[in-house]
Design a protein around this motif. Structure first.
Motif, PDB file in Angstrom:
ATOM      1  N   GLU A 196      14.792  -4.991  -5.744  1.00  0.00           N
ATOM      2  CA  GLU A 196      14.397  -6.472  -6.354  1.00  0.00           C
ATOM      3  C   GLU A 196      15.452  -6.617  -7.339  1.00  0.00           C
ATOM      4  OE1 GLU A 196      10.430  -6.642  -7.234  1.00  0.00           O
ATOM      5  OE2 GLU A 196      10.310  -4.829  -8.362  1.00  0.00           O
ATOM      6  N   GLN A 197      15.667  -7.611  -7.906  1.00  0.00           N
ATOM      7  CA  GLN A 197      16.477  -8.004  -9.061  1.00  0.00           C
ATOM      8  C   GLN A 197      16.473  -6.951 -10.355  1.00  0.00           C
ATOM      9  OE1 GLN A 197      16.686 -11.922 -10.493  1.00  0.00           O
ATOM     10  NE2 GLN A 197      18.264 -11.322 -12.224  1.00  0.00           N
ATOM     11  N   TYR A 198      15.370  -6.529 -10.505  1.00  0.00           N
ATOM     12  CA  TYR A 198      14.870  -5.738 -11.655  1.00  0.00           C
ATOM     13  C   TYR A 198      14.243  -4.487 -10.987  1.00  0.00           C
ATOM     14  CZ  TYR A 198      16.272  -9.570 -14.500  1.00  0.00           C
ATOM     15  OH  TYR A 198      16.842 -10.477 -15.192  1.00  0.00           O
ATOM     16  N   PRO A 199      14.778  -3.523 -10.516  1.00  0.00           N
ATOM     17  CA  PRO A 199      14.065  -2.512  -9.731  1.00  0.00           C
ATOM     18  C   PRO A 199      13.075  -1.796 -10.539  1.00  0.00           C
ATOM     19  CG  PRO A 199      16.497  -2.271  -9.226  1.00  0.00           C
ATOM     20  CD  PRO A 199      16.212  -3.388 -10.225  1.00  0.00           C
ATOM     21  N   GLN A 200      12.024  -1.532  -9.974  1.00  0.00           N
ATOM     22  CA  GLN A 200      11.022  -0.709 -10.480  1.00  0.00           C
ATOM     23  C   GLN A 200      10.677   0.627  -9.957  1.00  0.00           C
ATOM     24  OE1 GLN A 200       9.395  -2.459 -13.215  1.00  0.00           O
ATOM     25  NE2 GLN A 200      10.703  -3.806 -12.961  1.00  0.00           N
ATOM     26  N   MET A 201      10.500   1.723 -10.884  1.00  0.00           N
ATOM     27  CA  MET A 201      10.223   2.911 -10.409  1.00  0.00           C
ATOM     28  C   MET A 201       8.680   3.010 -10.392  1.00  0.00           C
ATOM     29  SD  MET A 201      13.353   4.968 -11.915  1.00  0.00           S
ATOM     30  CE  MET A 201      14.098   3.859 -12.887  1.00  0.00           C
ATOM     31  N   LEU A 202       8.053   3.020  -8.990  1.00  0.00           N
ATOM     32  CA  LEU A 202       6.489   3.045  -8.903  1.00  0.00           C
ATOM     33  C   LEU A 202       5.798   4.542  -8.708  1.00  0.00           C
ATOM     34  CD1 LEU A 202       6.090  -0.571  -7.295  1.00  0.00           C
ATOM     35  CD2 LEU A 202       5.667   0.134  -9.766  1.00  0.00           C
ATOM     36  N   LEU A 203       5.175   5.131  -9.523  1.00  0.00           N
ATOM     37  CA  LEU A 203       4.458   6.067  -9.229  1.00  0.00           C
ATOM     38  C   LEU A 203       3.388   5.923  -8.095  1.00  0.00           C
ATOM     39  CD1 LEU A 203       4.006   9.347  -9.574  1.00  0.00           C
ATOM     40  CD2 LEU A 203       2.520   8.699 -11.271  1.00  0.00           C
ATOM     41  N   ILE A 204       3.471   6.543  -7.068  1.00  0.00           N
ATOM     42  CA  ILE A 204       2.201   6.292  -5.820  1.00  0.00           C
ATOM     43  C   ILE A 204       1.601   7.487  -5.698  1.00  0.00           C
ATOM     44  CG2 ILE A 204       1.755   5.301  -3.682  1.00  0.00           C
ATOM     45  CD1 ILE A 204       4.275   3.531  -4.171  1.00  0.00           C
ATOM     46  N   GLY A 232      10.866   0.060  -0.885  1.00  0.00           N
ATOM     47  CA  GLY A 232      11.574   0.543  -1.685  1.00  0.00           C
ATOM     48  C   GLY A 232      12.386   1.932  -1.107  1.00  0.00           C
ATOM     49  N   LYS A 233      13.062   2.672  -1.947  1.00  0.00           N
ATOM     50  CA  LYS A 233      13.716   3.833  -1.389  1.00  0.00           C
ATOM     51  C   LYS A 233      13.070   5.021  -2.216  1.00  0.00           C
ATOM     52  CE  LYS A 233      18.183   3.763  -1.203  1.00  0.00           C
ATOM     53  NZ  LYS A 233      18.413   3.899   0.160  1.00  0.00           N
ATOM     54  N   ILE A 234      12.684   5.956  -1.387  1.00  0.00           N
ATOM     55  CA  ILE A 234      12.196   7.201  -2.061  1.00  0.00           C
ATOM     56  C   ILE A 234      12.945   7.807  -3.234  1.00  0.00           C
ATOM     57  CG2 ILE A 234      11.116   9.393  -1.860  1.00  0.00           C
ATOM     58  CD1 ILE A 234      10.440   8.551   1.124  1.00  0.00           C
ATOM     59  N   LYS A 235      12.480   8.011  -4.228  1.00  0.00           N
ATOM     60  CA  LYS A 235      13.253   8.638  -5.414  1.00  0.00           C
ATOM     61  C   LYS A 235      12.886  10.039  -5.391  1.00  0.00           C
ATOM     62  CE  LYS A 235      14.384   8.190 -10.386  1.00  0.00           C
ATOM     63  NZ  LYS A 235      15.618   7.929 -10.500  1.00  0.00           N
ATOM     64  N   LYS A 236      11.597  10.326  -5.332  1.00  0.00           N
ATOM     65  CA  LYS A 236      10.954  11.630  -5.640  1.00  0.00           C
ATOM     66  C   LYS A 236       9.669  11.701  -4.771  1.00  0.00           C
ATOM     67  CE  LYS A 236       9.034  14.511  -9.470  1.00  0.00           C
ATOM     68  NZ  LYS A 236       8.884  14.223 -10.848  1.00  0.00           N
ATOM     69  N   ILE A 237       9.414  12.952  -4.327  1.00  0.00           N
ATOM     70  CA  ILE A 237       8.269  13.474  -3.674  1.00  0.00           C
ATOM     71  C   ILE A 237       7.905  14.686  -4.251  1.00  0.00           C
ATOM     72  CG2 ILE A 237       7.038  13.916  -1.552  1.00  0.00           C
ATOM     73  CD1 ILE A 237       8.925  12.365  -0.046  1.00  0.00           C
ATOM     74  N   ASP A 238       6.746  14.805  -4.652  1.00  0.00           N
ATOM     75  CA  ASP A 238       6.148  15.957  -5.243  1.00  0.00           C
ATOM     76  C   ASP A 238       5.589  16.761  -4.419  1.00  0.00           C
ATOM     77  OD1 ASP A 238       7.077  15.534  -7.760  1.00  0.00           O
ATOM     78  OD2 ASP A 238       5.065  14.859  -8.715  1.00  0.00           O
ATOM     79  N   PHE A 286      -9.946  19.096  -4.680  1.00  0.00           N
ATOM     80  CA  PHE A 286      -9.342  17.783  -4.381  1.00  0.00           C
ATOM     81  C   PHE A 286      -7.903  17.724  -4.276  1.00  0.00           C
ATOM     82  CE2 PHE A 286      -7.570  14.158  -6.563  1.00  0.00           C
ATOM     83  CZ  PHE A 286      -8.122  12.818  -5.993  1.00  0.00           C
ATOM     84  N   ARG A 287      -7.343  17.075  -3.422  1.00  0.00           N
ATOM     85  CA  ARG A 287      -5.945  17.084  -3.293  1.00  0.00           C
ATOM     86  C   ARG A 287      -5.187  15.799  -3.676  1.00  0.00           C
ATOM     87  NH1 ARG A 287      -3.831  19.442   2.431  1.00  0.00           N
ATOM     88  NH2 ARG A 287      -3.443  17.157   2.423  1.00  0.00           N
ATOM     89  N   LYS A 288      -4.050  16.170  -4.164  1.00  0.00           N
ATOM     90  CA  LYS A 288      -3.291  14.964  -4.647  1.00  0.00           C
ATOM     91  C   LYS A 288      -1.713  15.015  -4.573  1.00  0.00           C
ATOM     92  CE  LYS A 288      -2.696  13.196  -9.020  1.00  0.00           C
ATOM     93  NZ  LYS A 288      -3.053  12.589 -10.156  1.00  0.00           N
ATOM     94  N   ARG A 289      -0.978  14.236  -4.005  1.00  0.00           N
ATOM     95  CA  ARG A 289       0.461  14.383  -3.920  1.00  0.00           C
ATOM     96  C   ARG A 289       1.113  13.099  -4.526  1.00  0.00           C
ATOM     97  NH1 ARG A 289       3.666  16.364   1.408  1.00  0.00           N
ATOM     98  NH2 ARG A 289       5.643  16.828   0.529  1.00  0.00           N
ATOM     99  N   GLU A 290       1.861  13.101  -5.230  1.00  0.00           N
ATOM    100  CA  GLU A 290       2.718  11.937  -5.817  1.00  0.00           C
ATOM    101  C   GLU A 290       4.262  11.800  -5.474  1.00  0.00           C
ATOM    102  OE1 GLU A 290       0.221  11.707 -10.156  1.00  0.00           O
ATOM    103  OE2 GLU A 290       2.109  12.771  -9.925  1.00  0.00           O
ATOM    104  N   MET A 291       4.498  10.484  -5.477  1.00  0.00           N
ATOM    105  CA  MET A 291       5.779  10.081  -5.175  1.00  0.00           C
ATOM    106  C   MET A 291       6.282   8.970  -5.962  1.00  0.00           C
ATOM    107  SD  MET A 291       5.481   7.925  -1.715  1.00  0.00           S
ATOM    108  CE  MET A 291       7.253   8.025  -1.341  1.00  0.00           C
ATOM    109  N   VAL A 292       7.693   8.788  -6.259  1.00  0.00           N
ATOM    110  CA  VAL A 292       8.196   7.796  -6.813  1.00  0.00           C
ATOM    111  C   VAL A 292       9.073   6.783  -6.056  1.00  0.00           C
ATOM    112  CG1 VAL A 292       9.710   6.994  -8.839  1.00  0.00           C
ATOM    113  CG2 VAL A 292       8.286   8.971  -9.127  1.00  0.00           C
ATOM    114  N   VAL A 293       8.656   5.733  -5.966  1.00  0.00           N
ATOM    115  CA  VAL A 293       9.723   4.766  -5.038  1.00  0.00           C
ATOM    116  C   VAL A 293      10.307   3.862  -6.077  1.00  0.00           C
ATOM    117  CG1 VAL A 293       9.416   2.734  -3.290  1.00  0.00           C
ATOM    118  CG2 VAL A 293       8.175   4.939  -3.353  1.00  0.00           C
ATOM    119  N   THR A 294      11.650   3.333  -5.661  1.00  0.00           N
ATOM    120  CA  THR A 294      12.528   2.406  -6.320  1.00  0.00           C
ATOM    121  C   THR A 294      12.469   1.175  -5.544  1.00  0.00           C
ATOM    122  OG1 THR A 294      13.767   4.253  -7.537  1.00  0.00           O
ATOM    123  CG2 THR A 294      14.433   1.776  -7.645  1.00  0.00           C
ATOM    124  N   THR A 295      11.985  -0.106  -6.173  1.00  0.00           N
ATOM    125  CA  THR A 295      11.794  -1.195  -5.431  1.00  0.00           C
ATOM    126  C   THR A 295      12.990  -1.802  -5.382  1.00  0.00           C
ATOM    127  OG1 THR A 295      11.295  -2.405  -7.384  1.00  0.00           O
ATOM    128  CG2 THR A 295       9.449  -1.664  -6.123  1.00  0.00           C
TER     129      THR A 295
END
Length: 124
Positions: A32-40, A5-11, A21-30
């Protein structure tokens, strides 16, 4: 598993607790016919994988699904799921050179004309 998918956001990378403990989140828009915004989320040393990526890039991310159980103060079990990335690839670099350049028409030679007087010796 993989997600494209396309990167929507990178924290920015966040650090938690005394252990660091380190963590970094990003959001990807898939795509597909019904695009999903997934937090990874990327954790620990994988946080640095996102340094070379920007919003708007098309990417392929290798992921693992993670699930946890937590018992709340009332004694009830609550479940949490997360998507954890461990590799990310830029898809634009792969597709940019797919079509090889074609030769200009001026460089092409014409085929010799067909002479019907020659024998047809093809076996089919």
């Amino acid at each position: 598993m993989e997600v494209t998918g396309k990167i929507k956001k990178i924290d920015e990378t966040k650090t938690f607790g005394a252990s660091g403990f380190r963590k970094r989140e990003m959001v990807v828009t898939t795509n597909e016919q019904y695009p999903q915004m997934l937090l990874i989320e990327f954790v620990q040393d994988k946080c640095d994988l996102l340094n070379n990526f920007q919003v708007g890039q098309d990417v392929k991310i290798s992921i693992n699904l993670r699930g946890r159980e937590w018992i709340n103060p009332q004694g009830e079990a609550v479940y949490f799921n997360s998507i954890q990335g461990w590799r990310i690839e830029n898809l634009q670099a792969e597709t940019s050179g797919e079509v090889p350049p074609t030769a200009p028409l001026e460089n092409l030679e014409t085929a010799p004309s067909i002479d019907d007087s020659e024998p047809d010796d093809l076996p089919f």
